[in-house]
Design a protein around this motif. Structure first.
Motif, PDB file in Angstrom:
ATOM      1  N   LEU A 200      -2.086   3.055 -75.869  1.00 49.61           N
ATOM      2  CA  LEU A 200      -1.357   2.321 -76.906  1.00 49.61           C
ATOM      3  C   LEU A 200      -1.443   3.048 -78.232  1.00 49.61           C
ATOM      4  CD1 LEU A 200      -2.337  -1.404 -76.217  1.00 49.61           C
ATOM      5  CD2 LEU A 200      -0.447  -0.075 -75.311  1.00 49.61           C
TER       6      LEU A 200
ATOM      7  N   LEU B  30      -1.320   3.309 -66.313  1.00 54.69           N
ATOM      8  CA  LEU B  30      -1.400   1.926 -66.807  1.00 54.69           C
ATOM      9  C   LEU B  30      -1.570   0.912 -65.680  1.00 54.69           C
ATOM     10  CD1 LEU B  30       1.131   1.475 -69.751  1.00 54.69           C
ATOM     11  CD2 LEU B  30      -1.342   1.146 -69.758  1.00 54.69           C
TER      12      LEU B  30
ATOM     13  N   TYR C  42      -6.747  -5.310 -68.556  1.00 53.70           N
ATOM     14  CA  TYR C  42      -7.167  -5.403 -69.956  1.00 53.70           C
ATOM     15  C   TYR C  42      -7.319  -6.859 -70.375  1.00 53.70           C
ATOM     16  CZ  TYR C  42      -6.677  -5.087 -75.066  1.00 53.70           C
ATOM     17  OH  TYR C  42      -6.846  -5.215 -76.422  1.00 53.70           O
TER      18      TYR C  42
ATOM     19  N   PHE D 154       1.571 -22.205 -77.515  1.00 50.10           N
ATOM     20  CA  PHE D 154       2.679 -21.456 -76.926  1.00 50.10           C
ATOM     21  C   PHE D 154       3.144 -22.138 -75.643  1.00 50.10           C
ATOM     22  CE2 PHE D 154       4.935 -18.026 -74.902  1.00 50.10           C
ATOM     23  CZ  PHE D 154       5.489 -17.331 -75.959  1.00 50.10           C
TER      24      PHE D 154
ATOM     25  N   MET E 234       2.605 -12.960 -65.526  1.00 52.60           N
ATOM     26  CA  MET E 234       3.030 -11.862 -66.390  1.00 52.60           C
ATOM     27  C   MET E 234       2.340 -10.548 -66.031  1.00 52.60           C
ATOM     28  SD  MET E 234       3.174 -12.603 -70.383  1.00 52.60           S
ATOM     29  CE  MET E 234       3.890 -14.199 -70.588  1.00 52.60           C
TER      30      MET E 234
ATOM     31  N   TYR F 186       4.220  -7.934 -63.842  1.00 47.34           N
ATOM     32  CA  TYR F 186       5.484  -7.376 -64.334  1.00 47.34           C
ATOM     33  C   TYR F 186       5.805  -6.037 -63.664  1.00 47.34           C
ATOM     34  CZ  TYR F 186       8.820  -5.484 -67.724  1.00 47.34           C
ATOM     35  OH  TYR F 186       9.923  -4.937 -68.341  1.00 47.34           O
TER      36      TYR F 186
ATOM     37  N   TYR G 102       9.977 -11.685 -60.118  1.00 44.06           N
ATOM     38  CA  TYR G 102       8.685 -11.816 -59.456  1.00 44.06           C
ATOM     39  C   TYR G 102       8.897 -12.266 -58.007  1.00 44.06           C
ATOM     40  CZ  TYR G 102       7.003 -11.679 -64.261  1.00 44.06           C
ATOM     41  OH  TYR G 102       6.748 -11.307 -65.549  1.00 44.06           O
TER      42      TYR G 102
ATOM     43  N   ARG H  22      -3.223  -7.452 -61.516  1.00 39.32           N
ATOM     44  CA  ARG H  22      -2.646  -6.106 -61.471  1.00 39.32           C
ATOM     45  C   ARG H  22      -3.411  -5.196 -60.503  1.00 39.32           C
ATOM     46  NH1 ARG H  22       0.741  -4.841 -64.914  1.00 39.32           N
ATOM     47  NH2 ARG H  22       0.179  -2.696 -65.345  1.00 39.32           N
TER      48      ARG H  22
ATOM     49  N   ARG I 171      11.784 -12.272 -68.996  1.00 38.99           N
ATOM     50  CA  ARG I 171      10.390 -11.881 -68.742  1.00 38.99           C
ATOM     51  C   ARG I 171       9.846 -11.034 -69.890  1.00 38.99           C
ATOM     52  NH1 ARG I 171      12.923 -12.056 -63.848  1.00 38.99           N
ATOM     53  NH2 ARG I 171      13.993 -10.136 -64.396  1.00 38.99           N
ATOM     54  N   GLU I 172      10.673 -10.088 -70.341  1.00 41.11           N
ATOM     55  CA  GLU I 172      10.239  -9.222 -71.439  1.00 41.11           C
ATOM     56  C   GLU I 172      10.087 -10.002 -72.747  1.00 41.11           C
ATOM     57  OE1 GLU I 172      12.561  -8.446 -69.251  1.00 41.11           O
ATOM     58  OE2 GLU I 172      11.853  -6.592 -68.319  1.00 41.11           O
TER      59      GLU I 172
ATOM     60  N   ALA J 255       6.980 -11.997 -72.599  1.00 37.60           N
ATOM     61  CA  ALA J 255       5.778 -11.177 -72.710  1.00 37.60           C
ATOM     62  C   ALA J 255       5.534 -10.742 -74.154  1.00 37.60           C
ATOM     63  CB  ALA J 255       5.886  -9.954 -71.798  1.00 37.60           C
TER      64      ALA J 255
ATOM     65  N   SER K 275       6.634 -12.152 -76.834  1.00 43.37           N
ATOM     66  CA  SER K 275       6.391 -13.294 -77.711  1.00 43.37           C
ATOM     67  C   SER K 275       4.959 -13.797 -77.550  1.00 43.37           C
ATOM     68  CB  SER K 275       7.334 -14.453 -77.380  1.00 43.37           C
ATOM     69  OG  SER K 275       8.668 -14.051 -77.465  1.00 43.37           O
ATOM     70  N   PHE K 276       4.471 -13.763 -76.337  1.00 42.68           N
ATOM     71  CA  PHE K 276       3.154 -14.340 -76.059  1.00 42.68           C
ATOM     72  C   PHE K 276       2.040 -13.391 -76.476  1.00 42.68           C
ATOM     73  CE2 PHE K 276      -0.278 -15.210 -72.836  1.00 42.68           C
ATOM     74  CZ  PHE K 276      -0.705 -16.384 -73.419  1.00 42.68           C
ATOM     75  N   ASP K 277       2.151 -12.131 -76.124  1.00 44.38           N
ATOM     76  CA  ASP K 277       1.044 -11.202 -76.334  1.00 44.38           C
ATOM     77  C   ASP K 277       1.609  -9.788 -76.313  1.00 44.38           C
ATOM     78  OD1 ASP K 277      -1.227  -9.692 -76.260  1.00 44.38           O
ATOM     79  OD2 ASP K 277      -2.172 -10.769 -74.602  1.00 44.38           O
TER      80      ASP K 277
ATOM     81  N   GLU L  40       0.566  -6.949 -77.365  1.00 43.62           N
ATOM     82  CA  GLU L  40      -0.323  -5.863 -76.952  1.00 43.62           C
ATOM     83  C   GLU L  40      -0.411  -5.777 -75.428  1.00 43.62           C
ATOM     84  OE1 GLU L  40      -4.112  -5.075 -79.298  1.00 43.62           O
ATOM     85  OE2 GLU L  40      -4.802  -6.022 -77.471  1.00 43.62           O
ATOM     86  N   PHE L  41      -0.610  -6.931 -74.795  1.00 40.00           N
ATOM     87  CA  PHE L  41      -0.705  -6.930 -73.340  1.00 40.00           C
ATOM     88  C   PHE L  41       0.634  -6.541 -72.731  1.00 40.00           C
ATOM     89  CE2 PHE L  41      -0.785  -8.699 -69.065  1.00 40.00           C
ATOM     90  CZ  PHE L  41      -2.011  -8.250 -68.625  1.00 40.00           C
TER      91      PHE L  41
ATOM     92  N   GLN M  97       2.610  -4.362 -73.761  1.00 40.68           N
ATOM     93  CA  GLN M  97       2.641  -2.899 -73.700  1.00 40.68           C
ATOM     94  C   GLN M  97       1.780  -2.366 -72.568  1.00 40.68           C
ATOM     95  OE1 GLN M  97       1.934  -2.482 -78.094  1.00 40.68           O
ATOM     96  NE2 GLN M  97       3.015  -0.559 -77.736  1.00 40.68           N
ATOM     97  N   VAL M  98       0.637  -3.022 -72.367  1.00 46.07           N
ATOM     98  CA  VAL M  98      -0.264  -2.566 -71.314  1.00 46.07           C
ATOM     99  C   VAL M  98       0.389  -2.700 -69.940  1.00 46.07           C
ATOM    100  CG1 VAL M  98      -2.503  -2.963 -70.198  1.00 46.07           C
ATOM    101  CG2 VAL M  98      -2.296  -3.127 -72.677  1.00 46.07           C
ATOM    102  N   ILE M  99       1.207  -3.726 -69.744  1.00 45.04           N
ATOM    103  CA  ILE M  99       1.853  -3.867 -68.439  1.00 45.04           C
ATOM    104  C   ILE M  99       3.167  -3.085 -68.384  1.00 45.04           C
ATOM    105  CG2 ILE M  99       0.788  -6.067 -67.825  1.00 45.04           C
ATOM    106  CD1 ILE M  99       3.278  -7.494 -68.780  1.00 45.04           C
ATOM    107  N   GLY M 100       3.446  -2.310 -69.410  1.00 48.85           N
ATOM    108  CA  GLY M 100       4.587  -1.409 -69.349  1.00 48.85           C
ATOM    109  C   GLY M 100       5.881  -1.978 -69.898  1.00 48.85           C
ATOM    110  N   VAL M 101       5.821  -3.100 -70.639  1.00 47.29           N
ATOM    111  CA  VAL M 101       7.025  -3.601 -71.295  1.00 47.29           C
ATOM    112  C   VAL M 101       7.267  -2.759 -72.540  1.00 47.29           C
ATOM    113  CG1 VAL M 101       8.071  -5.552 -72.500  1.00 47.29           C
ATOM    114  CG2 VAL M 101       6.604  -5.968 -70.527  1.00 47.29           C
TER     115      VAL M 101
END
Lengths: 248, 272
Positions: free
Chosen positions: A54, A73, A78, A89, A99, A102, A109, A153, B151-152, B155, B157-159, B161-162, B164-168
């Protein structure tokens, strides 16, 4: 011989001329259970973000399972710090964990994804809560859900950012028991500013305060800590009435 | 009581109310949960530059507002990542510069700008059928984009940073989301006007959010509320001969207060 999960060589990272990380050399094996300890602002979260790709270091190389971070990744699980979560939320536990599965744009999904989510929730003992909105959970429960999100994951390395900061002591014990279970399946790396509890569970400790100090088994690292490490000594003593070190 | 529906302009007005409710129910939900209200306000005001450009070039201002608001959305969201200023500041700058450009463009246009006020304060009663078609097309673009990328959007909106980690590709989808905000602003301009666009983008979703934790239900409820409240506001404005945009916003505001009180009284027995 265990393979290398993460190899960092000569990492330098700075923001606006302020050095955050200096000359970091760190190797994490695929079966390591490592705690990276250091004061706030010592660069711990930055280090994790560099491992995940990141953030890009100005100098140095990072390899995750032999590849560049962004290529690996899918092998990284994480757990972010949970303090920044919006608890109102509109999302429930199941959707949160889903999620983690993904697959990229325009991929829906699948049934397998849903099965994997249920399995991960089972793994962290949160299956009964799958329909709950995340705002209805306690800090410790939310954390478990987010660990499930990482586990779904099927990672080979699990990175946890300050996992104990927002859960109460009773939940911490459960939390470490969960980690002890998980570490048989993957490398586990956690960063923390609280060495007290951490050191009685993990195997190796690295101390990070811009530079990396005394990376090694807990007992030897503790010596190095007091000498070389610039973080306040009360971080180690901590004044809490339980053993810092295991019997040896 | 329904005799006013026999007029063509009234029928158009109610169709417009339905079309705006769809845009603000879907996009407004993301505006509220991702907390991008301020940037959405910025986009809507910057869109005035596009309105001015329409007058200058002598074409339908709604059409020039589309590219103008999309570009300003991308600049607001993107500039702060490239240049070392906060997004907040970028919004403030674009917000006012966009409006100023609109005024200058209108100064430079030959002749008068008779219906300028309708873009500022809304004029649901004068929406021509051609604008309804544009609004419908924009609504469809919004709906299909959200169906494809929900989905994107969820993702990031919610988090973020995460995500990005899952590749969004977080930045890309943030821009797409801001693009949708820009499109909904254009849909809304004719109805409540630039100055009050943000009310429709936030209030229906803010009310619905108190009653459901499911994103899809939240959108559907917001769309429904939007339809009822906008039509209600329109009817009241006709009844009391008041400005339609302002009446609609007031109705939305009152509904929000009532909903919040209702929510509170619903919670009380559980606590007791």
């Amino acid at each position: 011989m265990a393979k290398n999960a993460v190899v960092m060589e000569g990492i330098f990272y700075e923001i606006n001329g302020i050095k955050i990380l200096e000359d970091i050399n760190l190797t994490i094996k695929e079966n390591d259970f490592l705690a990276i300890i250091g004061p706030n602002g010592g660069g711990k979260s930055t280090l994790l973000k560099i491992i995940m790709g990141l953030l890009k270091p100005q100098k140095g190389t990072v390899k995750v399972f032999g590849h560049l971070p962004h290529e690996s990744l899918h092998k990284i699980g994480y757990l972010p710090q949970i303090t920044h979560f919006e608890t109102d939320f509109p999302i429930n536990v199941f959707e949160t964990v889903l999620m983690g599965r993904y697959h990229g744009p325009l991929h829906n999904y699948s049934k397998d994804d849903e099965k994997s989510v249920l399995k991960s929730l089972q793994n962290v003992n949160m299956l009964d809560y799958k329909e709950q909105q995340i705002g209805e959970l306690s800090g410790g429960q939310l954390q478990r859900v987010l660990i499930a999100r990482a586990l779904t994951r099927e990672p080979q390395i699990l990175l946890l950012d300050e996992p104990t900061a927002s859960i109460d002591p009773q939940m911490q014990k459960n939390f470490y028991e969960l980690l002890s279970k998980l570490r048989n399946e993957m490398a586990v790396v956690m960063v923390s500013h609280d060495i007290g509890v951490v050191s009685s569970y993990v195997e190796t400790i690295a101390c990070l305060n811009r530079r990396l100090f005394s990376h090694g088994p807990v007992e030897t690292a503790k010596k190095g800590l007091e000498e070389a490490y610039k973080c306040p000594i009360d971080l180690i003593a901590h004044g809490i009435p339980h053993r810092v070190l295991r019997e040896h | 009581m329904l005799e006013f529906l026999q007029y063509q302009f009234m029928q158009n007005a109610f169709i417009a109310a339905i079309l705006v409710s769809i845009a603000c129910g879907v996009v407004g939900t993301y505006v509220v949960i991702k907390k991008i209200v301020f940037i959405s306000g910025g986009i809507s005001h910057a869109a005035f530059g596009g309105i001015g450009l329409g007058y200058l070039w002598g074409i339908n201002p709604i059409l020039t507002a589309i590219p103008f608001s999309i570009i300003s959305a991308i600049l607001m969201g993107g500039v702060s990542k490239k240049v070392n200023i906060s997004e907040d500041t970028a919004i403030g700058i674009m917000w006012s510069v966009g409006m100023a450009l609109g005024i200058i463009f209108i100064n430079l246009s030959p002749g008068y700008a008779p219906d300028l006020f309708s873009y500022l304060f809304g004029s649901i009663l004068t929406v021509p059928s051609s604008d309804l078609v544009i609004m419908l097309i924009l609504d469809l673009i919004i709906i299909f984009t959200v169906l494809a990328f929900n989905r994107e959007f969820m993702a990031i909106s919610f988090d973020e940073e995460f995500a990005q980690v899952i590749g969004v590709r977080s930045n890309l989808f943030y821009m797409v989301l801001l693009g949708l905000v820009a499109l909904s602003v254009v849909v809304l301009i004719k109805v409540v006007g630039i100055i009050m666009v943000i009310a429709l983008l936030t209030i229906p979703a803010a009310i619905s959010k108190q009653f459901t934790y499911n994103l899809r239900n939240l959108m559907i409820l917001s769309i429904g509320l939007g339809m009822v409240l906008t039509s209600g506001g329109l009817w009241l404005s006709y009844l009391f001969d008041l400005s339609s945009g302002a009446t609609i916003v007031i109705v939305l505001g009152i509904a929000f207060v009532i909903a919040s009180l209702l929510k509170k009284s619903l919670e009380q027995p559980i606590k007791a």
